[in-house]
Design a protein around this motif. Structure first.
Motif, PDB file in Angstrom:
ATOM      1  N   VAL A 132      -8.738 -51.109  63.738  1.00  0.00           N
ATOM      2  CA  VAL A 132      -9.560 -52.330  63.712  1.00  0.00           C
ATOM      3  C   VAL A 132      -8.893 -53.475  62.954  1.00  0.00           C
ATOM      4  CG1 VAL A 132     -11.757 -51.129  63.977  1.00  0.00           C
ATOM      5  CG2 VAL A 132     -10.793 -51.407  61.694  1.00  0.00           C
ATOM      6  N   GLY A 133      -7.603 -53.368  62.682  1.00  0.00           N
ATOM      7  CA  GLY A 133      -6.930 -54.413  61.918  1.00  0.00           C
ATOM      8  C   GLY A 133      -5.435 -54.359  62.116  1.00  0.00           C
ATOM      9  N   GLY A 134      -4.702 -54.836  61.124  1.00  0.00           N
ATOM     10  CA  GLY A 134      -3.255 -54.925  61.245  1.00  0.00           C
ATOM     11  C   GLY A 134      -2.502 -53.760  60.678  1.00  0.00           C
ATOM     12  N   SER A 135      -3.181 -52.769  60.088  1.00  0.00           N
ATOM     13  CA  SER A 135      -2.482 -51.625  59.506  1.00  0.00           C
ATOM     14  C   SER A 135      -1.751 -50.840  60.588  1.00  0.00           C
ATOM     15  CB  SER A 135      -3.458 -50.702  58.779  1.00  0.00           C
ATOM     16  OG  SER A 135      -4.017 -51.355  57.662  1.00  0.00           O
ATOM     17  N   VAL A 136      -0.661 -50.215  60.176  1.00  0.00           N
ATOM     18  CA  VAL A 136       0.146 -49.413  61.093  1.00  0.00           C
ATOM     19  C   VAL A 136       0.369 -48.044  60.460  1.00  0.00           C
ATOM     20  CG1 VAL A 136       2.297 -49.245  62.391  1.00  0.00           C
ATOM     21  CG2 VAL A 136       1.307 -51.500  61.902  1.00  0.00           C
ATOM     22  N   MET A 137       0.054 -46.976  61.182  1.00  0.00           N
ATOM     23  CA  MET A 137       0.276 -45.631  60.691  1.00  0.00           C
ATOM     24  C   MET A 137       1.733 -45.249  60.943  1.00  0.00           C
ATOM     25  SD  MET A 137      -0.851 -43.064  59.079  1.00  0.00           S
ATOM     26  CE  MET A 137      -2.648 -43.115  59.067  1.00  0.00           C
ATOM     27  N   ARG A 138       2.576 -45.527  59.967  1.00  0.00           N
ATOM     28  CA  ARG A 138       3.998 -45.262  60.095  1.00  0.00           C
ATOM     29  C   ARG A 138       4.357 -43.907  59.488  1.00  0.00           C
ATOM     30  NH1 ARG A 138       6.308 -49.981  61.936  1.00  0.00           N
ATOM     31  NH2 ARG A 138       5.152 -51.915  61.478  1.00  0.00           N
ATOM     32  N   ALA A 139       5.506 -43.373  59.896  1.00  0.00           N
ATOM     33  CA  ALA A 139       5.921 -42.036  59.461  1.00  0.00           C
ATOM     34  C   ALA A 139       6.044 -41.940  57.946  1.00  0.00           C
ATOM     35  CB  ALA A 139       7.243 -41.667  60.129  1.00  0.00           C
ATOM     36  N   GLU A 140       6.454 -43.020  57.305  1.00  0.00           N
ATOM     37  CA  GLU A 140       6.676 -43.004  55.859  1.00  0.00           C
ATOM     38  C   GLU A 140       5.448 -43.441  55.062  1.00  0.00           C
ATOM     39  OE1 GLU A 140       8.256 -46.978  57.472  1.00  0.00           O
ATOM     40  OE2 GLU A 140       8.110 -44.875  58.100  1.00  0.00           O
ATOM     41  N   ALA A 141       4.291 -43.621  55.713  1.00  0.00           N
ATOM     42  CA  ALA A 141       3.121 -44.182  55.040  1.00  0.00           C
ATOM     43  C   ALA A 141       2.702 -43.366  53.829  1.00  0.00           C
ATOM     44  CB  ALA A 141       1.956 -44.302  56.023  1.00  0.00           C
ATOM     45  N   GLU A 142       2.666 -42.054  53.951  1.00  0.00           N
ATOM     46  CA  GLU A 142       2.200 -41.229  52.837  1.00  0.00           C
ATOM     47  C   GLU A 142       3.116 -41.367  51.627  1.00  0.00           C
ATOM     48  OE1 GLU A 142       1.218 -36.533  51.825  1.00  0.00           O
ATOM     49  OE2 GLU A 142       1.033 -37.266  53.887  1.00  0.00           O
ATOM     50  N   LEU A 165      -4.043 -66.195  69.377  1.00  0.00           N
ATOM     51  CA  LEU A 165      -4.077 -65.606  68.035  1.00  0.00           C
ATOM     52  C   LEU A 165      -5.437 -64.964  67.765  1.00  0.00           C
ATOM     53  CD1 LEU A 165      -2.233 -68.573  66.417  1.00  0.00           C
ATOM     54  CD2 LEU A 165      -1.410 -66.226  66.222  1.00  0.00           C
ATOM     55  N   VAL A 166      -5.426 -63.906  66.950  1.00  0.00           N
ATOM     56  CA  VAL A 166      -6.630 -63.142  66.636  1.00  0.00           C
ATOM     57  C   VAL A 166      -6.904 -63.247  65.142  1.00  0.00           C
ATOM     58  CG1 VAL A 166      -7.663 -60.831  66.645  1.00  0.00           C
ATOM     59  CG2 VAL A 166      -6.169 -61.533  68.520  1.00  0.00           C
ATOM     60  N   PRO A 167      -8.163 -63.455  64.725  1.00  0.00           N
ATOM     61  CA  PRO A 167      -8.482 -63.457  63.283  1.00  0.00           C
ATOM     62  C   PRO A 167      -8.481 -62.026  62.767  1.00  0.00           C
ATOM     63  CG  PRO A 167     -10.478 -63.778  64.565  1.00  0.00           C
ATOM     64  CD  PRO A 167      -9.342 -63.761  65.547  1.00  0.00           C
ATOM     65  N   LEU A 168      -7.290 -61.536  62.421  1.00  0.00           N
ATOM     66  CA  LEU A 168      -7.121 -60.115  62.136  1.00  0.00           C
ATOM     67  C   LEU A 168      -7.470 -59.742  60.696  1.00  0.00           C
ATOM     68  CD1 LEU A 168      -6.286 -57.850  64.006  1.00  0.00           C
ATOM     69  CD2 LEU A 168      -3.962 -58.023  63.114  1.00  0.00           C
ATOM     70  N   TYR A 188     -10.641 -60.928  44.373  1.00  0.00           N
ATOM     71  CA  TYR A 188     -10.367 -61.182  45.788  1.00  0.00           C
ATOM     72  C   TYR A 188      -9.909 -59.904  46.460  1.00  0.00           C
ATOM     73  CZ  TYR A 188      -5.257 -61.168  45.188  1.00  0.00           C
ATOM     74  OH  TYR A 188      -3.954 -60.800  44.943  1.00  0.00           O
ATOM     75  N   LEU A 189      -9.907 -59.926  47.775  1.00  0.00           N
ATOM     76  CA  LEU A 189      -9.455 -58.790  48.577  1.00  0.00           C
ATOM     77  C   LEU A 189      -9.217 -59.268  49.997  1.00  0.00           C
ATOM     78  CD1 LEU A 189     -12.242 -58.103  50.331  1.00  0.00           C
ATOM     79  CD2 LEU A 189     -12.903 -57.001  48.206  1.00  0.00           C
ATOM     80  N   TYR A 190      -8.606 -58.414  50.789  1.00  0.00           N
ATOM     81  CA  TYR A 190      -8.440 -58.668  52.218  1.00  0.00           C
ATOM     82  C   TYR A 190      -9.286 -57.669  52.994  1.00  0.00           C
ATOM     83  CZ  TYR A 190      -4.293 -61.552  51.225  1.00  0.00           C
ATOM     84  OH  TYR A 190      -3.434 -62.531  50.770  1.00  0.00           O
ATOM     85  N   TYR A 191      -9.961 -58.140  54.045  1.00  0.00           N
ATOM     86  CA  TYR A 191     -10.606 -57.205  54.954  1.00  0.00           C
ATOM     87  C   TYR A 191     -10.429 -57.710  56.383  1.00  0.00           C
ATOM     88  CZ  TYR A 191     -14.828 -60.216  55.360  1.00  0.00           C
ATOM     89  OH  TYR A 191     -15.707 -61.248  55.611  1.00  0.00           O
ATOM     90  N   ASN A 192     -10.674 -56.822  57.333  1.00  0.00           N
ATOM     91  CA  ASN A 192     -10.479 -57.142  58.750  1.00  0.00           C
ATOM     92  C   ASN A 192     -11.793 -57.509  59.399  1.00  0.00           C
ATOM     93  OD1 ASN A 192      -8.427 -54.311  58.552  1.00  0.00           O
ATOM     94  ND2 ASN A 192      -7.611 -56.361  58.758  1.00  0.00           N
ATOM     95  N   PRO A 193     -11.950 -58.731  59.906  1.00  0.00           N
ATOM     96  CA  PRO A 193     -13.184 -59.097  60.609  1.00  0.00           C
ATOM     97  C   PRO A 193     -13.538 -58.166  61.769  1.00  0.00           C
ATOM     98  CG  PRO A 193     -11.931 -61.067  60.096  1.00  0.00           C
ATOM     99  CD  PRO A 193     -11.052 -59.907  59.742  1.00  0.00           C
TER     100      PRO A 193
END
Length: 324
Positions: free
Chosen positions: A189-199, A138-141, A289-294
């Protein structure tokens, strides 16, 4: 009944084991990090109980499927198996036992999907469990980071040509452009995914945020929008999923922070946070609070500098079958 379970090592009902371990876990969490809320029972799912060093550890396995076009697909795999540990005081051996059992029970739908992930969310300061997570691949994503109420950090050298203001609905196209830059960067650098419907998904989400009158801040220089800070408010109410992560009360949060490539490192993000933070911590608020990628070399420095510190770490591996 919280879910299915095989026979427990001690022969006790799994629900009894969970209740007993939860009391131990509440005590452990209180000693581990005073910022944590009291530990709560996991959501409904399949219960697993394992033995470890003279004690038992338990967990609940859940599965999520996100349909095409849904917002979570911008940061999540489509098929997710999640472990919710109730370690009590079982320590490293208990965590290792749960992880081994989890791998053996990955659901067929998740196991056969290439767009899949195995996820566990655990207190950031529990380094004993961290050892087990790392050993199993597992990765601390991502981390959920919190900031107590207080004044913002003043900009080190304010830019007199930088204008920070609340965004208007006619800024939508510029906000979407900036949000897409953030997704593109975070996908590296994280868990985001550039998907076709992202915009389209981001455009809808921004419109909904305006409809709720939640704050969206933009930074301009030379007449062009170069920075975005998309914010909101939420309540950690008793019994909700958020109350399992944050102390009960009102919280402000940062959903998206983005600065145009070529403008980063010039104080734009600092100016946005300084402008937005006072409004995100009204009287009585617990904090923000917020989320960020280590793994992100920018956000992992930027947010701690502004007073945010990890409370929970989201450990993940994609695809789920890569779990060791």
């Amino acid at each position: 009944m919280i879910g299915r379970s095989r026979a427990t090592p001690s022969g006790r009902a799994p629900e009894v084991v969970l209740d007993d371990l939860l009391r131990e876990q509440q005590s452990r969490f209180a000693d581990l990090d005073p910022g944590l809320p009291p530990a709560v029972l996991p959501p409904p799912g399949d219960v697993i109980v394992v033995a470890g060093e003279g004690s038992e550890a338990a967990g609940v396995l859940t599965r999520h499927s996100w349909p095409a076009g849904s917002a979570p697909l911008l940061w999540s795999a489509a098929e997710v198996t999640e472990l919710h540990p109730v370690l009590g005081s079982a320590g490293l051996r208990g965590a290792e036992g749960l992880l081994a059992e989890w791998r053996a029970r990955i659901p067929a739908r998740v196991r056969h999907a290439s767009d899949s992930a195995a996820v566990v969310t655990w207190p950031s300061r529990d380094v004993v469990a961290s050892r087990a997570f790392l050993d199993h691949g597992l990765v601390p994503l991502a981390v959920l980071a919190v900031r107590r109420p207080g004044p913002p950090v003043p900009p080190p050298s304010p830019d007199p040509h930088l204008r920070v203001r609340r965004a208007r609905e006619d800024d939508l196209d510029g906000c979407v452009e900036l949000a897409m830059h953030e997704i593109a960067y975070s996908s590296l650098v994280g868990g985001s995914v550039m998907r076709a419907e992202a915009e389209a998904v981001k455009r809808t989400a921004l419109r909904e945020r305006w409809a709720r009158d939640e704050p969206i801040w933009v930074a301009e220089r030379d007449g062009r929008m170069i920075g975005l800070l998309e914010c909101g408010f939420t309540d950690a109410s008793p019994g909700t999923w958020l109350a399992g992560l944050l102390p009960v009360g009102r919280w402000g949060y940062v959903n998206c922070a983005s600065v145009l490539p070529g403008r980063r490192g010039q104080g734009v993000g600092h100016a946005l946070v300084a402008a937005a933070l006072p409004g995100l911590q009204p009287p009585g608020a617990r904090g923000t609070y917020l989320y960020y990628n280590p793994p992100n070399p920018v956000s992992s420095v930027f947010w701690p500098r502004h007073g945010y510190r990890p409370l929970w770490t989201l450990w993940e591996i994609r695809p789920a079958t890569a779990l060791r």
